[in-house]
Design a protein around this motif. Structure first.
Motif, PDB file in Angstrom:
ATOM      1  N   PRO A 251       0.826  -1.292  -0.093  1.00 23.21           N
ATOM      2  CA  PRO A 251       0.155   0.061   0.068  1.00 23.21           C
ATOM      3  C   PRO A 251       0.836   1.272  -0.083  1.00 23.21           C
ATOM      4  O   PRO A 251       1.859   1.389   0.767  1.00 23.21           O
ATOM      5  N   PRO A 252       0.400   2.215  -0.711  1.00 23.05           N
ATOM      6  CA  PRO A 252       1.286   3.502  -0.801  1.00 23.05           C
ATOM      7  C   PRO A 252       1.038   4.412   0.378  1.00 23.05           C
ATOM      8  O   PRO A 252       0.609   5.472   0.265  1.00 23.05           O
ATOM      9  N   LEU A 253       1.301   3.816   1.453  1.00 26.00           N
ATOM     10  CA  LEU A 253       1.081   4.514   2.839  1.00 26.00           C
ATOM     11  C   LEU A 253       2.246   4.632   3.791  1.00 26.00           C
ATOM     12  O   LEU A 253       3.108   3.405   3.690  1.00 26.00           O
ATOM     13  N   LEU A 254       2.412   5.725   4.447  1.00 25.47           N
ATOM     14  CA  LEU A 254       3.604   5.869   5.305  1.00 25.47           C
ATOM     15  C   LEU A 254       3.264   4.956   6.647  1.00 25.47           C
ATOM     16  O   LEU A 254       2.028   4.808   6.973  1.00 25.47           O
ATOM     17  N   PRO A 255       4.253   4.741   7.253  1.00 22.83           N
ATOM     18  CA  PRO A 255       4.089   4.156   8.782  1.00 22.83           C
ATOM     19  C   PRO A 255       2.967   5.061   9.631  1.00 22.83           C
ATOM     20  O   PRO A 255       3.239   6.299   9.425  1.00 22.83           O
ATOM     21  N   HIS A 256       2.120   4.685  10.097  1.00 19.96           N
ATOM     22  CA  HIS A 256       1.239   5.564  10.818  1.00 19.96           C
ATOM     23  C   HIS A 256       0.893   5.022  12.156  1.00 19.96           C
ATOM     24  O   HIS A 256       0.837   3.765  12.379  1.00 19.96           O
ATOM     25  N   PHE A 257       0.559   5.676  13.126  1.00 16.73           N
ATOM     26  CA  PHE A 257       0.237   5.292  14.703  1.00 16.73           C
ATOM     27  C   PHE A 257      -0.961   4.342  14.754  1.00 16.73           C
ATOM     28  O   PHE A 257      -2.101   4.940  14.092  1.00 16.73           O
ATOM     29  N   SER A 258      -0.652   3.271  15.427  1.00 11.43           N
ATOM     30  CA  SER A 258      -1.918   2.465  15.463  1.00 11.43           C
ATOM     31  C   SER A 258      -1.526   1.603  16.858  1.00 11.43           C
ATOM     32  O   SER A 258      -0.456   0.965  16.716  1.00 11.43           O
ATOM     33  N   LEU A 259      -2.503   1.347  17.674  1.00 11.21           N
ATOM     34  CA  LEU A 259      -2.406   0.375  18.768  1.00 11.21           C
ATOM     35  C   LEU A 259      -2.065  -0.924  18.433  1.00 11.21           C
ATOM     36  O   LEU A 259      -2.698  -1.309  17.482  1.00 11.21           O
ATOM     37  N   PRO A 260      -0.876  -1.808  18.734  1.00 10.93           N
ATOM     38  CA  PRO A 260      -0.434  -3.012  18.155  1.00 10.93           C
ATOM     39  C   PRO A 260      -1.874  -3.828  18.172  1.00 10.93           C
ATOM     40  O   PRO A 260      -2.106  -4.844  17.289  1.00 10.93           O
ATOM     41  N   TRP A 261      -2.417  -3.957  19.392  1.00 11.86           N
ATOM     42  CA  TRP A 261      -3.511  -5.123  19.714  1.00 11.86           C
ATOM     43  C   TRP A 261      -4.685  -4.589  18.865  1.00 11.86           C
ATOM     44  O   TRP A 261      -5.553  -5.487  18.839  1.00 11.86           O
ATOM     45  N   LEU A 262      -4.773  -3.517  18.190  1.00 12.18           N
ATOM     46  CA  LEU A 262      -5.984  -3.356  17.514  1.00 12.18           C
ATOM     47  C   LEU A 262      -5.531  -3.646  15.829  1.00 12.18           C
ATOM     48  O   LEU A 262      -6.358  -3.686  14.867  1.00 12.18           O
ATOM     49  N   GLN A 263      -4.615  -4.249  15.616  1.00 15.41           N
ATOM     50  CA  GLN A 263      -4.350  -4.887  14.266  1.00 15.41           C
ATOM     51  C   GLN A 263      -4.862  -6.210  14.399  1.00 15.41           C
ATOM     52  O   GLN A 263      -5.242  -6.850  15.342  1.00 15.41           O
ATOM     53  N   ALA A 264      -4.823  -7.011  13.327  1.00 15.12           N
ATOM     54  CA  ALA A 264      -5.747  -8.002  12.981  1.00 15.12           C
ATOM     55  C   ALA A 264      -4.876  -9.256  13.774  1.00 15.12           C
ATOM     56  O   ALA A 264      -3.872  -9.615  13.771  1.00 15.12           O
TER      57      ALA A 264
END
Length: 573
Positions: A251-264
């Protein structure tokens, strides 16, 4: 004193401070830029390949190189280290990704980062030096074999619906799938591997990864135009953006903040934080932290040998901890210092940790500018790249040399660690390897402790002894593994003796086991009415006796500062 300061220092950005304190100008900046460009070019395909091997889409490897590569360089203690995803972690991360999904993998990485931070605060950096070389060679060799095995599927283009969990069943599944080998995939992999091996002999400044991957991509593109279906990153991976649009590859996206446990998680849904989840991830997080500490500090030691400089072990653990705590919040997986990229960084002329930051910026630009093109990278070429990485990390020549020339104990440790890493996992291998190494070391150390009757040695006992008296000299440490044997031999050698003189100037260590055996000897002498004179104790045994409040027993045991003093106190003949 500077050496000791390096051993025990714990400073944030230790390496960066040292480099800048020497004076930093345009000439050094240019060196760092050129080195960062070189290593960045290497890191782009390698980071993607390692992410895929770890069981996650390739962009997460790039995120790791960008975020961790910057944070660890700026906060760590090794001047030339390049941090990012590494091959050593594949055998740990792949099972976590399969069982807990991306969210579990990122959460385990954050937990491991916290453990690394704690190790730094407790000043445990130098304890890594106590891990024997046979252990490190054993588990790195085992990891290399597992990585190479995992690449066979894409290298040969095998049709394999599911890869079994344990190693032996993996091998059987690959053998059964051999009839499905895809010659176009094998051609791409073979050409890529050949270029990786041949290019360094040309002595050009261009790293071999770039021409090898380009060759593999061109050949795969041509084969796909002919309808021969060579798997690529674009055909294997896809993404869905927030607006619902889909794409192939990265995906053409830069790294962005996200809580790890909200990932799949394993079911594609965000994880639900719970004590049970932390408990389930704890062993994996500990394994990640231990391997991260070992790999990063081994890398720093290798660089010290090449550069003549000294790293700060605790500061490096601090940087690794910070990097691994923060990176998962931006989608990055576990990171540690990579020996191959770090040595390439130094050889390319790096002068400070800013070269690693520039390497991360090159990866960032590659993600932004080359995203659509990276989808054309063929999976067989990625497999060939990791095959070479596995061979380099295995240190096979060094292991073979140890098998031919090392003591049998070291050979047993190496073979045990290697076998357990391949057949079970790295945590079991390192634990068993260290325990076996400790037991064999104690066995060898205990064998060094000797007792000898020097009653007739006129250099040490110049005058004849009274009837029934003997002088025994003990040489070597009196610890639990040696003490019972030594005092057992003493009992056999001194039956019916009227008195014993123990000359202990050759005993550097007395532990609780040795103290207990010595007390038993005093009790036996008291029971048999045998006098016991103990002479010439070194500082540590004397301190141990004082702490245990061992005192002379009237009519049985006495202590003397010298052998001569003990001999002069003997009864007249």
């Amino acid at each position: 004193m500077p050496h000791r300061a390096h051993l025990f220092s714990l400073k944030l950005a230790f390496a960066l401070r040292e480099a800048l304190a020497e004076g930093y100008g345009p000439a050094r900046l240019l060196k760092d830029v050129l080195a960062g460009l070189t290593v960045g070019i290497i890191a782009i395909p390698l980071s993607m390949a390692l992410a895929i091997a770890s069981g996650v889409p390739p962009q997460y490897g790039l995120y790791t190189a960008i975020i961790a590569g910057t944070l660890i360089a700026l906060s760590g203690g090794s001047r030339f280290s390049i941090s990012g995803p590494t091959a050593a972690f594949v055998v740990i991360l792949y099972p976590i990704a399969q069982q807990f999904g991306l969210g579990g993998l990122l959460l385990a990485s954050t937990m491991a980062g916290a453990m690394l931070l704690l190790m730094a605060l407790l000043r445990l950096g130098r304890l890594i030096e106590y891990i024997p070389e046979a252990v490190t060679l054993g588990f790195t060799g085992g990891i290399a074999v597992v990585i190479a095995t995992l690449q066979l599927k894409d290298f040969f283009g095998l049709t394999l619906t599911q890869m079994p969990e344990d190693y032996l069943h993996k091998v059987l599944a690959l053998i059964e799938a051999l009839p499905t080998a895809h010659w176009p995939s094998l051609l791409v992999a073979g050409l890529t591997l050949a270029m990786l091996l041949i290019w360094p002999k040309l002595k050009t400044p261009v790293p071999p990864h770039l021409p090898a991957v380009l060759l593999g991509t061109v050949v795969a593109y041509a084969l796909n135009l002919m309808g021969l279906d060579v798997a690529t990153i674009g055909s294997r991976f896809s993404y869905v953006l927030a607006d619902g649009s889909q794409g192939a590859g990265i995906p053409p996206l830069l790294p962005h903040f996200s809580l790890p446990w909200l990932q799949a998680g394993p079911d594609g849904q965000p994880l639900e934080l719970s004590w049970g989840l932390f408990k389930a991830l704890l062993p994996a997080a500990f394994a990640i932290a231990m391997l991260g500490a070992i790999e990063s500090l081994l890398c720093a030691v290798v660089l010290d040998g090449m550069t003549g400089r000294r790293h700060s072990a605790n500061s490096e653990l601090l940087g690794q901890g910070i990097g691994n705590i923060i990176t998962p919040f931006f989608g990055g997986i576990t990171a540690t210092a990579a020996i191959a990229r770090s040595t390439a960084n130094f050889r390319a002329g790096a002068s400070s940790p800013l070269a690693a930051v520039i390497h991360a910026l090159v990866v960032l630009l590659g993600l932004v500018l080359l995203g659509p093109w990276l989808a054309y990278l063929p999976m067989p070429a990625m497999a060939a790249l990791l095959m070479l990485v596995a061979w380099n990390m295995s240190e096979a020549p060094k292991s073979l040399k140890m098998l031919k020339s090392a003591p049998k104990g070291d050979i047993w440790v190496l073979v045990t660690c290697f076998s357990l890493t391949v057949l079970f996992d790295m945590v079991v291998a390192i634990t068993a390897g260290i325990l076996l190494a400790c037991v064999l070391f104690m066995k060898d150390l205990a064998a060094m402790t000797r007792i000898s009757d020097i009653s007739g040695n006129r250099r040490q006992v110049p005058n004849p002894l009274p009837p029934g008296w003997h002088v025994f000299k003990i040489s070597g440490p009196l610890f639990f593994a040696a003490a019972d044997r030594i005092f057992g031999e003493l009992a056999a050698m001194s039956r019916d003796a009227k008195g014993l003189v123990l000359y202990m100037d050759g005993v550097p260590l007395l532990d609780a086991g040795g103290l207990a055996a010595l007390n038993k000897l005093v009790e036996r002498c008291q029971k048999e009415q045998t006098q016991l004179l103990i002479a010439d104790l070194q500082f540590q045994p004397l301190k141990t006796l004082a702490r245990a409040k061992v005192a002379p027993v009237e009519g049985v045991s006495r202590f003397y500062p010298t052998l001569q003093g003990a001999l002069e106190s003997l009864p007249a003949q």
